[in-house]
Design a protein around this motif. Structure first.
Motif, PDB file in Angstrom:
ATOM      1  N   VAL A  60       0.833  -1.204   0.000  1.00 43.04           N
ATOM      2  CA  VAL A  60       0.000   0.000   0.000  1.00 43.04           C
ATOM      3  C   VAL A  60       0.868   1.254   0.000  1.00 43.04           C
ATOM      4  O   VAL A  60       0.505   2.277  -0.572  1.00 43.04           O
ATOM      5  CB  VAL A  60      -0.951   0.006   1.207  1.00 43.04           C
ATOM      6  N   GLY A  61       2.031   1.199   0.636  1.00 44.68           N
ATOM      7  CA  GLY A  61       2.899   2.373   0.675  1.00 44.68           C
ATOM      8  C   GLY A  61       2.517   3.340   1.776  1.00 44.68           C
ATOM      9  O   GLY A  61       1.861   2.989   2.761  1.00 44.68           O
ATOM     10  N   THR A  62       2.907   4.605   1.583  1.00 45.99           N
ATOM     11  CA  THR A  62       2.781   5.577   2.668  1.00 45.99           C
ATOM     12  C   THR A  62       1.361   6.095   2.866  1.00 45.99           C
ATOM     13  O   THR A  62       1.114   6.873   3.789  1.00 45.99           O
ATOM     14  CB  THR A  62       3.736   6.772   2.450  1.00 45.99           C
ATOM     15  N   LYS A  63       0.423   5.661   2.044  1.00 47.39           N
ATOM     16  CA  LYS A  63      -0.984   5.969   2.319  1.00 47.39           C
ATOM     17  C   LYS A  63      -1.385   5.425   3.684  1.00 47.39           C
ATOM     18  O   LYS A  63      -2.281   5.967   4.341  1.00 47.39           O
ATOM     19  CB  LYS A  63      -1.874   5.374   1.230  1.00 47.39           C
ATOM     20  N   LEU A  64      -0.713   4.356   4.117  1.00 39.95           N
ATOM     21  CA  LEU A  64      -1.001   3.762   5.421  1.00 39.95           C
ATOM     22  C   LEU A  64      -0.824   4.765   6.561  1.00 39.95           C
ATOM     23  O   LEU A  64      -1.526   4.688   7.575  1.00 39.95           O
ATOM     24  CB  LEU A  64      -0.091   2.559   5.659  1.00 39.95           C
ATOM     25  N   ALA A  78      -8.508  -2.789   1.095  1.00 43.67           N
ATOM     26  CA  ALA A  78      -9.123  -2.857  -0.232  1.00 43.67           C
ATOM     27  C   ALA A  78      -8.147  -2.381  -1.296  1.00 43.67           C
ATOM     28  O   ALA A  78      -8.085  -2.950  -2.396  1.00 43.67           O
ATOM     29  CB  ALA A  78     -10.396  -2.013  -0.250  1.00 43.67           C
ATOM     30  N   ASP A  79      -7.388  -1.338  -0.997  1.00 42.27           N
ATOM     31  CA  ASP A  79      -6.369  -0.837  -1.925  1.00 42.27           C
ATOM     32  C   ASP A  79      -5.433  -1.948  -2.374  1.00 42.27           C
ATOM     33  O   ASP A  79      -5.168  -2.121  -3.570  1.00 42.27           O
ATOM     34  CB  ASP A  79      -5.507   0.242  -1.251  1.00 42.27           C
ATOM     35  N   LEU A  80      -4.910  -2.685  -1.406  1.00 40.25           N
ATOM     36  CA  LEU A  80      -3.890  -3.684  -1.717  1.00 40.25           C
ATOM     37  C   LEU A  80      -4.441  -4.797  -2.601  1.00 40.25           C
ATOM     38  O   LEU A  80      -3.843  -5.148  -3.622  1.00 40.25           O
ATOM     39  CB  LEU A  80      -3.324  -4.284  -0.429  1.00 40.25           C
ATOM     40  N   ALA A  81      -5.581  -5.349  -2.226  1.00 39.34           N
ATOM     41  CA  ALA A  81      -6.140  -6.443  -3.015  1.00 39.34           C
ATOM     42  C   ALA A  81      -6.525  -5.979  -4.409  1.00 39.34           C
ATOM     43  O   ALA A  81      -6.231  -6.653  -5.409  1.00 39.34           O
ATOM     44  CB  ALA A  81      -7.346  -7.043  -2.302  1.00 39.34           C
ATOM     45  N   ALA A  82      -7.163  -4.813  -4.502  1.00 38.80           N
ATOM     46  CA  ALA A  82      -7.569  -4.301  -5.812  1.00 38.80           C
ATOM     47  C   ALA A  82      -6.359  -4.026  -6.691  1.00 38.80           C
ATOM     48  O   ALA A  82      -6.365  -4.331  -7.887  1.00 38.80           O
ATOM     49  CB  ALA A  82      -8.414  -3.045  -5.650  1.00 38.80           C
ATOM     50  N   HIS A  83      -5.322  -3.448  -6.098  1.00 35.65           N
ATOM     51  CA  HIS A  83      -4.114  -3.132  -6.868  1.00 35.65           C
ATOM     52  C   HIS A  83      -3.524  -4.406  -7.478  1.00 35.65           C
ATOM     53  O   HIS A  83      -3.211  -4.438  -8.676  1.00 35.65           O
ATOM     54  CB  HIS A  83      -3.088  -2.446  -5.970  1.00 35.65           C
ATOM     55  N   CYS A  84      -3.375  -5.443  -6.681  1.00 35.37           N
ATOM     56  CA  CYS A  84      -2.750  -6.669  -7.176  1.00 35.37           C
ATOM     57  C   CYS A  84      -3.639  -7.385  -8.189  1.00 35.37           C
ATOM     58  O   CYS A  84      -3.149  -7.894  -9.211  1.00 35.37           O
ATOM     59  CB  CYS A  84      -2.419  -7.588  -6.005  1.00 35.37           C
ATOM     60  N   VAL A  85      -4.949  -7.437  -7.938  1.00 37.76           N
ATOM     61  CA  VAL A  85      -5.860  -8.055  -8.907  1.00 37.76           C
ATOM     62  C   VAL A  85      -5.850  -7.271 -10.216  1.00 37.76           C
ATOM     63  O   VAL A  85      -5.820  -7.856 -11.307  1.00 37.76           O
ATOM     64  CB  VAL A  85      -7.291  -8.136  -8.339  1.00 37.76           C
ATOM     65  N   HIS A 183      -6.209   6.945  -5.419  1.00 39.49           N
ATOM     66  CA  HIS A 183      -5.939   5.512  -5.244  1.00 39.49           C
ATOM     67  C   HIS A 183      -4.804   5.337  -4.243  1.00 39.49           C
ATOM     68  O   HIS A 183      -4.916   5.852  -3.135  1.00 39.49           O
ATOM     69  CB  HIS A 183      -5.675   4.821  -6.584  1.00 39.49           C
ATOM     70  N   ALA A 184      -3.676   4.670  -4.556  1.00 41.21           N
ATOM     71  CA  ALA A 184      -2.672   4.402  -3.513  1.00 41.21           C
ATOM     72  C   ALA A 184      -1.266   4.814  -3.912  1.00 41.21           C
ATOM     73  O   ALA A 184      -0.308   4.389  -3.275  1.00 41.21           O
ATOM     74  CB  ALA A 184      -2.686   2.922  -3.133  1.00 41.21           C
ATOM     75  N   ASN A 185      -1.135   5.646  -4.931  1.00 40.57           N
ATOM     76  CA  ASN A 185       0.204   6.066  -5.371  1.00 40.57           C
ATOM     77  C   ASN A 185       0.381   7.568  -5.230  1.00 40.57           C
ATOM     78  O   ASN A 185      -0.558   8.341  -5.423  1.00 40.57           O
ATOM     79  CB  ASN A 185       0.436   5.665  -6.831  1.00 40.57           C
ATOM     80  N   GLY A 186       1.591   7.969  -4.877  1.00 43.17           N
ATOM     81  CA  GLY A 186       1.898   9.380  -4.769  1.00 43.17           C
ATOM     82  C   GLY A 186       1.668   9.975  -3.398  1.00 43.17           C
ATOM     83  O   GLY A 186       1.718  11.202  -3.232  1.00 43.17           O
ATOM     84  N   ASP A 203     -12.322  11.689  -2.155  1.00 40.88           N
ATOM     85  CA  ASP A 203     -11.513  11.152  -3.252  1.00 40.88           C
ATOM     86  C   ASP A 203     -10.030  11.104  -2.933  1.00 40.88           C
ATOM     87  O   ASP A 203      -9.242  10.579  -3.730  1.00 40.88           O
ATOM     88  CB  ASP A 203     -11.761  11.923  -4.556  1.00 40.88           C
ATOM     89  N   LEU A 204      -9.624  11.625  -1.769  1.00 45.47           N
ATOM     90  CA  LEU A 204      -8.227  11.501  -1.358  1.00 45.47           C
ATOM     91  C   LEU A 204      -7.928  10.094  -0.839  1.00 45.47           C
ATOM     92  O   LEU A 204      -6.955   9.468  -1.246  1.00 45.47           O
ATOM     93  CB  LEU A 204      -7.887  12.526  -0.275  1.00 45.47           C
ATOM     94  N   MET A 205      -8.779   9.584   0.032  1.00 42.76           N
ATOM     95  CA  MET A 205      -8.534   8.292   0.674  1.00 42.76           C
ATOM     96  C   MET A 205      -9.359   7.151   0.081  1.00 42.76           C
ATOM     97  O   MET A 205      -9.260   6.015   0.545  1.00 42.76           O
ATOM     98  CB  MET A 205      -8.825   8.402   2.173  1.00 42.76           C
ATOM     99  N   ALA A 206     -10.165   7.425  -0.939  1.00 44.91           N
ATOM    100  CA  ALA A 206     -10.977   6.368  -1.553  1.00 44.91           C
ATOM    101  C   ALA A 206     -10.079   5.223  -2.015  1.00 44.91           C
ATOM    102  O   ALA A 206      -9.027   5.449  -2.618  1.00 44.91           O
ATOM    103  CB  ALA A 206     -11.752   6.927  -2.743  1.00 44.91           C
ATOM    104  N   PRO A 207     -10.477   3.972  -1.751  1.00 45.27           N
ATOM    105  CA  PRO A 207      -9.626   2.839  -2.149  1.00 45.27           C
ATOM    106  C   PRO A 207      -9.553   2.684  -3.656  1.00 45.27           C
ATOM    107  O   PRO A 207     -10.431   3.137  -4.400  1.00 45.27           O
ATOM    108  CB  PRO A 207     -10.307   1.635  -1.497  1.00 45.27           C
ATOM    109  N   THR A 208      -8.502   2.042  -4.101  1.00 43.76           N
ATOM    110  CA  THR A 208      -8.307   1.732  -5.512  1.00 43.76           C
ATOM    111  C   THR A 208      -9.510   0.977  -6.061  1.00 43.76           C
ATOM    112  O   THR A 208      -9.989   0.024  -5.449  1.00 43.76           O
ATOM    113  CB  THR A 208      -7.039   0.877  -5.695  1.00 43.76           C
ATOM    114  N   ARG A 209      -9.988   1.413  -7.219  1.00 43.34           N
ATOM    115  CA  ARG A 209     -11.103   0.709  -7.859  1.00 43.34           C
ATOM    116  C   ARG A 209     -10.667  -0.678  -8.317  1.00 43.34           C
ATOM    117  O   ARG A 209      -9.541  -0.866  -8.782  1.00 43.34           O
ATOM    118  CB  ARG A 209     -11.585   1.483  -9.088  1.00 43.34           C
ATOM    119  N   LEU A 210     -11.566  -1.630  -8.199  1.00 41.99           N
ATOM    120  CA  LEU A 210     -11.347  -2.954  -8.773  1.00 41.99           C
ATOM    121  C   LEU A 210     -11.814  -2.894 -10.225  1.00 41.99           C
ATOM    122  O   LEU A 210     -13.004  -2.704 -10.494  1.00 41.99           O
ATOM    123  CB  LEU A 210     -12.133  -4.019  -8.004  1.00 41.99           C
TER     124      LEU A 210
END
Length: 303
Positions: A60-64, A78-85, A183-186, A203-210
């Motif tokens: 997830v990175g520094t969003k954590l 949710a970010d992590l699973a969506a990102h990898c899928v 999403h989870a970058n930047g 929209d700042l902390m919204a999880p990555t869309r699947l």
């Protein structure tokens, strides 16, 4: 520093270094028999090459850091699973299973539960089994209140359904799929901007869309020649990973509306840097010869 001058490098992250690391490690990876090193997902041949496992790993990175402060760790799961899928889906694969890894200075039950339950939410939606994981207390490595959350997704694709960008041609359309926000970058740069101006929009902390349902829909309707997940590096940086040599993408940056969070960031980060670091409202792209009624954000041209 003047308004609009904040950069990812000044915040402590070098995209150039990340690219150099991939180049340096490519030979070591390929010496083991791996192919496609540096793509969104790696492929492993099964059944004499009729089917392939596809795998991707990330964190997830520094969003954590922000999520923990704001009580939004479940969204990071949710970010992590969506990102990898999403990464696995770029090669045409369907996800099979997911594993996670949580490391912290001190493991807290509620923290672990929020992260894993958030990942499980996405895995259920993707039809992907969460088959295990690992937790580690590492006070000698992590400082107080620090944590990391990483995971791996493995999928399966038949040889004749692999999408790898090799069929992309000049004139093909670039179709864009909307993001939920940053999403989870930047987030290293986001946190630097927050020191100057606060922002509380969803929209700042919204999880990555699947994007798996979108990818399946596009595969069923269109001749999908390439897929890219827009993460660190922005639209152009990630598209370049799937384009054959001699081709480039020309993007119409005004062809879609940007979520409000990017207007806030634009008050502190120059446009060129925004395009290099963030998705700017497009979280996934497909390259197709005939886009139908899909949102076209650019075309493929010769370099």
């Amino acid at each position: 520093m003047a308004r609009g001058d904040e950069t990812y490098a000044d915040a402590g992250v070098s995209l150039a270094t990340a690219e150099a690391i991939v180049d340096r490690l490519r030979a070591a990876a390929e010496s083991t028999g791996a192919t496609g090193f540096g793509a969104f997902a790696g492929l492993y041949r099964l059944d004499g090459g009729e089917r392939f496992l596809a795998a991707s790993t990330d964190s997830v990175g520094t969003k954590l850091i922000l999520a923990r402060l704001r009580g939004e760790l479940r969204a990071c799961g949710a970010d992590l699973a969506a990102h990898c899928v999403n990464d696995v889906a770029t090669c045409g694969a369907d996800p099979l299973f997911f594993l996670d890894y949580i490391a912290a200075n001190r493991i807290e039950l509620e923290m672990v539960a929020e992260l894993v339950e958030g990942a499980a939410d996405v895995c259920r939606d993707a039809g992907c089994a969460l088959i295990g994981g690992e937790t580690a207390e590492l006070p000698g490595i992590y400082r107080e209140d620090e944590l990391d959350f990483a995971g791996t997704c493995v999928g399966l694709v038949e040889r004749d359904r692999i999408i790898d960008g090799t069929r992309i041609e000049e004139g093909d359309a670039v179709v864009g799929l909307p993001s939920a926000g940053v999403h989870a970058n930047g987030f290293t740069l986001v946190r630097r901007v927050l020191e100057k101006e606060q922002y509380d929009g969803g929209d700042l902390m919204a999880p990555t869309r699947l994007y798996l349902p979108d990818v399946r829909r596009l595969r069923d309707r269109l001749d999908v020649r390439g897929l890219a997940h827009v993460t660190g590096g922005g639209v152009l940086g990630n598209l370049s990973r799937i384009l054959p040599e001699g081709l480039r993408a020309e993007i119409d940056w005004g062809s879609w509306p940007r979520p409000r969070v990017f207007g806030w960031l634009a008050r502190h980060v120059a446009e060129e840097e925004l395009r290099r670091v963030f998705n700017l409202g497009i979280g996934y792209v497909a390259v197709v010869p005939d886009p139908g009624d899909e949102l076209v954000i650019g075309r493929i041209a010769r370099t």
